[in-house]
Write an enzyme that holds these catalytic residues in place. Structure first.
Site, PDB file in Angstrom:
ATOM      1  NE  ARG A 223      68.134  43.954  46.771  1.00  4.49           N
ATOM      2  CZ  ARG A 223      67.491  42.791  46.329  1.00  4.49           C
ATOM      3  NH1 ARG A 223      66.737  43.041  45.082  1.00  4.49           N
ATOM      4  NH2 ARG A 223      67.153  41.807  47.063  1.00  4.49           N
ATOM      5  CG  HIS A 271      61.714  45.337  43.914  1.00  4.85           C
ATOM      6  ND1 HIS A 271      62.783  45.885  44.912  1.00  4.85           N
ATOM      7  CD2 HIS A 271      62.383  43.987  43.699  1.00  4.85           C
ATOM      8  CE1 HIS A 271      63.786  44.815  45.223  1.00  4.85           C
ATOM      9  NE2 HIS A 271      63.334  43.834  44.455  1.00  4.85           N
TER      10      HIS A 271
HETATM   11  P1  NDP Z   1      74.601  35.615  41.932  1.00  4.25           P
HETATM   12  O1  NDP Z   1      75.272  35.900  43.347  1.00  4.25           O
HETATM   13  O2  NDP Z   1      74.394  34.557  41.465  1.00  4.25           O
HETATM   14  O3  NDP Z   1      75.454  36.485  40.830  1.00  4.25           O
HETATM   15  C1  NDP Z   1      76.090  37.745  41.168  1.00  4.25           C
HETATM   16  C2  NDP Z   1      77.038  37.991  40.094  1.00  4.25           C
HETATM   17  O4  NDP Z   1      77.666  39.546  40.434  1.00  4.25           O
HETATM   18  C3  NDP Z   1      78.223  37.216  39.872  1.00  4.25           C
HETATM   19  O5  NDP Z   1      78.668  37.164  38.446  1.00  4.25           O
HETATM   20  C4  NDP Z   1      79.299  37.929  40.553  1.00  4.25           C
HETATM   21  O6  NDP Z   1      80.660  37.665  39.942  1.00  4.25           O
HETATM   22  C5  NDP Z   1      79.165  39.303  40.396  1.00  4.25           C
HETATM   23  N1  NDP Z   1      79.823  40.233  41.095  1.00  4.25           N
HETATM   24  C6  NDP Z   1      79.518  40.402  42.695  1.00  4.25           C
HETATM   25  N2  NDP Z   1      80.374  41.463  43.136  1.00  4.25           N
HETATM   26  C7  NDP Z   1      80.901  41.889  41.949  1.00  4.25           C
HETATM   27  C8  NDP Z   1      82.033  42.590  41.987  1.00  4.25           C
HETATM   28  N3  NDP Z   1      82.374  43.544  43.138  1.00  4.25           N
HETATM   29  N4  NDP Z   1      82.633  43.112  40.867  1.00  4.25           N
HETATM   30  C9  NDP Z   1      82.095  42.328  39.657  1.00  4.25           C
HETATM   31  N5  NDP Z   1      81.166  41.354  39.700  1.00  4.25           N
HETATM   32  C10 NDP Z   1      80.533  41.287  40.915  1.00  4.25           C
HETATM   33  O7  NDP Z   1      73.151  36.486  42.126  1.00  4.25           O
HETATM   34  P2  NDP Z   1      72.041  36.605  41.311  1.00  4.25           P
HETATM   35  O8  NDP Z   1      72.162  36.456  39.851  1.00  4.25           O
HETATM   36  O9  NDP Z   1      71.057  35.354  41.727  1.00  4.25           O
HETATM   37  O10 NDP Z   1      71.268  37.977  41.736  1.00  4.25           O
HETATM   38  C11 NDP Z   1      71.886  39.109  41.389  1.00  4.25           C
HETATM   39  C12 NDP Z   1      70.990  40.162  42.230  1.00  4.25           C
HETATM   40  O11 NDP Z   1      69.783  40.394  41.453  1.00  4.25           O
HETATM   41  C13 NDP Z   1      70.644  39.778  43.523  1.00  4.25           C
HETATM   42  O12 NDP Z   1      71.523  39.969  44.517  1.00  4.25           O
HETATM   43  C14 NDP Z   1      69.333  40.910  43.645  1.00  4.25           C
HETATM   44  O13 NDP Z   1      69.939  42.154  44.349  1.00  4.25           O
HETATM   45  C15 NDP Z   1      68.971  41.231  42.372  1.00  4.25           C
HETATM   46  N6  NDP Z   1      67.442  40.862  42.387  1.00  4.25           N
HETATM   47  C16 NDP Z   1      66.655  41.592  41.822  1.00  4.25           C
HETATM   48  C17 NDP Z   1      65.201  41.283  41.781  1.00  4.25           C
HETATM   49  C18 NDP Z   1      64.356  42.107  41.492  1.00  4.25           C
HETATM   50  O14 NDP Z   1      63.199  41.774  41.077  1.00  4.25           O
HETATM   51  N7  NDP Z   1      64.444  43.539  41.071  1.00  4.25           N
HETATM   52  C19 NDP Z   1      64.958  39.873  41.933  1.00  4.25           C
HETATM   53  C20 NDP Z   1      66.045  38.791  42.143  1.00  4.25           C
HETATM   54  C21 NDP Z   1      67.415  39.480  42.298  1.00  4.25           C
HETATM   55  P3  NDP Z   1      81.247  36.067  40.209  1.00  4.25           P
HETATM   56  O15 NDP Z   1      80.445  35.484  39.262  1.00  4.25           O
HETATM   57  O16 NDP Z   1      82.632  36.256  39.977  1.00  4.25           O
HETATM   58  O17 NDP Z   1      80.882  35.830  41.644  1.00  4.25           O
HETATM   59  C1  OXD Z   2      65.493  39.238  45.218  1.00  6.41           C
HETATM   60  C2  OXD Z   2      64.338  40.340  44.956  1.00  6.41           C
HETATM   61  O1  OXD Z   2      66.462  39.560  45.646  1.00  6.41           O
HETATM   62  O2  OXD Z   2      63.122  39.927  45.022  1.00  6.41           O
HETATM   63  O3  OXD Z   2      64.933  38.083  45.015  1.00  6.41           O
HETATM   64  O4  OXD Z   2      64.647  41.474  44.869  1.00  6.41           O
END
Ligand code: NDP
Ligand code: OXD
Length: 308
Positions: A223, A271
């Site tokens: 993001r 994006h």
């Molecule tokens: P998940 O919720 O599956 O994974 C999030 C990861 O981040 C987990 O490993 C979590 O730790 C870690 N995390 C969260 N908060 C913290 C913190 N404070 N400190 C350390 N680690 C942290 O999410 P996804 O992998 O499915 O997606 C991640 C993000 O990717 C989405 O939220 C979205 O914003 C972005 N995204 C962007 C897209 C784009 O096209 N640019 C498309 C799709 C997604 P833990 O495993 O310990 O919970």
């Molecule tokens: C998502 C994105 O969060 O598209 O899936 O950014």
């Protein structure tokens, strides 16, 4: 069963058609501002608050992995409403493609060669040793783990950072704030795939980016607000950061006047790192709606206290 659909952009019809294929018995409608009618489920992207307060709503299904567009409503959200994220739904594969493209562009110096081409320069550049090209992935969730596996296949050393500790073969795992510094200091390439929460907003700031080795690369596919844009620009301009690939921005679309467009060491995409694939996403959501209707638990319900 009544389902409302809302997304600020794009045509709703193909989404309704896809929902109708999987849930032929459902009454489907597109939500508009005046609509205060009851609904059982909402299928949404960046919904306005009144939609989430419709009477009878049993769950809100987000048309993306990141739920920041819903949780931004904070305490005004109905307290018990389950918010359900997309679980992969074909995004992992796209993220692996994107991260591989960007990491390989830096590792094989294709970015430097592209700039040389602008000057009609035919000049060999010394390759980087792969063992020193450690990729550090911020966020080892559904998408980060797949990126790690994809990059391991190219032979890159891969480290991962998450909130809770992981045990992933071939990946050195760091956990929690106490281990962030060590993780950053070891990352020649930093990939951000964290959810946007209070704890992760601004994590790509000057203090943290300066901990990366000199000549590091930054890839933000999460993001825009993870990154303090002026801090990155200053570090790219002073050479500490050798290049950045950014799929997201504080303001989207990135304004034409933004200095990132004119910085040759910054690559911008709009994006698109992983787009929501309609058939697989709606199939996943429809499957979960059927499970909820049968009274079964579903995966992907967001923990509001954590923000993801
Ligand atoms: P998940 O919720 O599956 O994974 C999030 C990861 O981040 C987990 O490993 C979590 O730790 C870690 N995390 C969260 N908060 C913290 C913190 N404070 N400190 C350390 N680690 C942290 O999410 P996804 O992998 O499915 O997606 C991640 C993000 O990717 C989405 O939220 C979205 O914003 C972005 N995204 C962007 C897209 C784009 O096209 N640019 C498309 C799709 C997604 P833990 O495993 O310990 O919970
Ligand atoms: C998502 C994105 O969060 O598209 O899936 O950014």
């Amino acid at each position: 069963m009544k389902i409302v659909y809302y997304a600020p952009e794009g045509r709703p019809e193909p989404w309704l058609e896809e929902l109708a294929k999987h849930l032929p018995q459902a009454q489907l409608r597109v939500w508009t501002e005046a609509d205060q009618q009851a609904a059982d489920y909402a299928v949404v992207w960046k919904p306005p608050l009144p939609l989430l307060r419709l009477p009878g709503l049993k769950a809100a299904f987000n048309l993306g992995a990141g739920v920041d567009g819903i949780l931004q409503h904070g305490a005004q959200l109905p307290p018990g409403l389950p918010i359900v994220r997309l679980d992969d739904a074909g995004m992992g594969e796209q993220m692996v493609e994107y991260a591989s493209w960007a990491v390989l562009a830096y590792f094989r110096r294709f970015d430097d060669y592209a700039r040389q081409q602008q000057q009609a320069q035919w000049r060999f550049l010394k390759p980087y040793p792969k063992r020193e090209f450690t990729v550090g992935i911020l966020g080892m969730g559904v998408l980060g783990r797949q990126i790690a596996a994809g990059l391991r296949q190219f032979g890159f050393p891969v480290n991962g950072w998450s909130r809770s500790r992981k045990d992933i073969e071939g990946v050195q795992c760091f956990a929690g704030d106490d281990e962030l510094d060590g993780f950053l200091r070891a990352s020649r390439v930093l990939v951000c795939i964290l959810p946007l929460t209070a704890a992760t907003t601004g994590i790509l700031n000057r203090a943290n980016l300066e901990k990366l080795p000199a000549g590091a690369f930054v890839i933000n596919i999460a993001r825009g607000p993870h990154l303090v844009e002026d801090d990155l620009l200053a570090l790219v301009q002073n050479g500490h950061i050798a290049g950045a690939t950014l799929d997201v921005a504080q303001q989207e679309p990135l304004p034409a006047s933004h200095p990132f467009w004119r910085e040759p060491r910054i690559t911008i995409t709009p994006h698109v790192a992983a787009v929501t694939l309609r058939p697989i996403s709606i199939e996943q959501i429809a499957g979960k709606i059927r499970m909820l209707e049968r009274g079964e638990p579903i995966a992907g319900v967001v923990d509001r206290s954590l923000g993801y």
